[in-house]
Write an enzyme that holds these catalytic residues in place. Structure first.
Site: not given
Length: 336
Positions: A133, A175, A264
């Site tokens: 992030d 995300m 991820r």
């Protein structure tokens, strides 16, 4: 010296490269012993550890995930009666029994907060920021972010051909619960027409106007990139909500794609491999110099460190003054 390494929180590309950077520097340059701690802080509660060798650290540079495993264990987490002091004391005792002179904590915001609390009670810790992030305060970039942006950008590139062929609006959800860095960077790199992030307010009317203006200019398809954390109605997922609202407002066939955990996984990009290696090496240097209670940071092109107490509880968020937002708006991209 004997040091321990743990990885906590979510997995992301570059963790193993960081473990390798710490371990190889510690063993080859400083002559330290290196112990791997399994399952994050949970491994310190149960003494689930292994002594690393040179062989243990082979083949890690391009390997995704974490060879140490991870968990969401938070020893200082409050329950009905306050923090579980017993867990904290067990960990302190186990660190002493294992003969560890310092713990290297690799993790995101929660891990940085926990590391800061251990540092405050006298435990020797050094931390390395890890998150796709890119929202950890104090560092320009965290490893894992570039890899996630690369994956998201590739997905956006692939959606262009489908959107163009069917004259559709394609919504891609990436995300980012509180910070929209992945949406911003991948949206700009992938040629998104609308980019929605949690930090910048948006209205469906403005998005509709952008799409209709494109249609008037002979552009029958549009790409909308949204961060999962943007506000929606009725608790719906960001991508689903935007897609349905746009189709209802414009009458143009609209589809959503949710990338999810794909962002991820897999191998880290070359940038993240090198960043992980540099950060891991610098963490070991801090330990050798007795500089504890600090988090490794990238500022510009320089690797440095900052006190953990400055990091804990703070987020680095997208602002409307960011140069990608400013430049995007000049080019006609809608940010809400």
């Amino acid at each position: 010296m004997r040091i321990g390494i743990l990885t906590s929180g979510g997995d992301c590309p570059g963790i193993n490269a960081t473990i390798r950077g710490v371990g190889k520097t510690a063993m080859n340059y400083y002559g330290m012993e290196v112990m791997g701690i399994h399952s994050g802080f949970q491994g310190l509660l149960t003494k689930d550890v292994e002594l690393f060798t040179e062989k243990s650290l082979s083949g890690l540079l391009n390997l995704g995930g974490t060879i140490l495993g991870t968990s969401r264990e938070k020893p200082f987490k409050k329950n009905a009666t306050g923090p579980d002091i017993n867990k904290v004391e067990i960990i302190r005792n186990n660190i002493a029994e294992l003969g560890l002179d310092c713990i290297v904590c690799i993790g995101g915001n929660g891990t940085q907060k926990t590391a800061a609390k251990f540092a405050a009670i006298g435990v020797n810790v050094v931390s390395v920021p890890k998150t796709i992030d890119n929202d950890i305060w104090g560092t320009d970039f965290s490893f894992g972010f570039d890899s996630a942006v690369h994956i998201a950008t590739d997905a956006i590139d692939r959606l262009h051909s489908t959107a163009s062929s069917h004259k559709r609006v394609m919504v891609i959800e990436v995300m980012g619960h509180k910070a929209g860095w992945i949406a911003l960077y991948s949206g700009m790199a992938g040629g998104g027409d609308v980019i929605l992030v949690p930090e910048i307010p948006y209205s469906v009317a403005n998005v509709r106007e952008t799409i209709m203006n494109r249609l008037k200019k002979g552009k029958p398809y549009s790409i909308i990139v949204v961060a999962e954390g943007i506000p929606t109605e009725g608790g719906r997922r960001a991508g689903e909500f935007i897609a349905k609202e746009i189709e209802r407002e414009t009458g143009i066939e609209t589809r959503e794609t949710v990338l999810g955990y794909i962002q991820r996984g897999g191998s880290p990009t070359p940038f993240d491999r090198n960043l992980s290696t540099r950060m891991g090496g610098h963490a070991t240097e801090l330990i050798a110099n007795g500089q504890f209670g600090r988090m490794i940071a990238l500022n510009g092109n320089e690797i440095s460190s900052i006190p953990l107490e400055e990091v804990a509880g703070r987020l680095k968020l997208v602002t409307e003054e960011h140069d990608l937002v400013v430049q995007g708006r000049k080019m006609g991209i809608c940010f809400g």
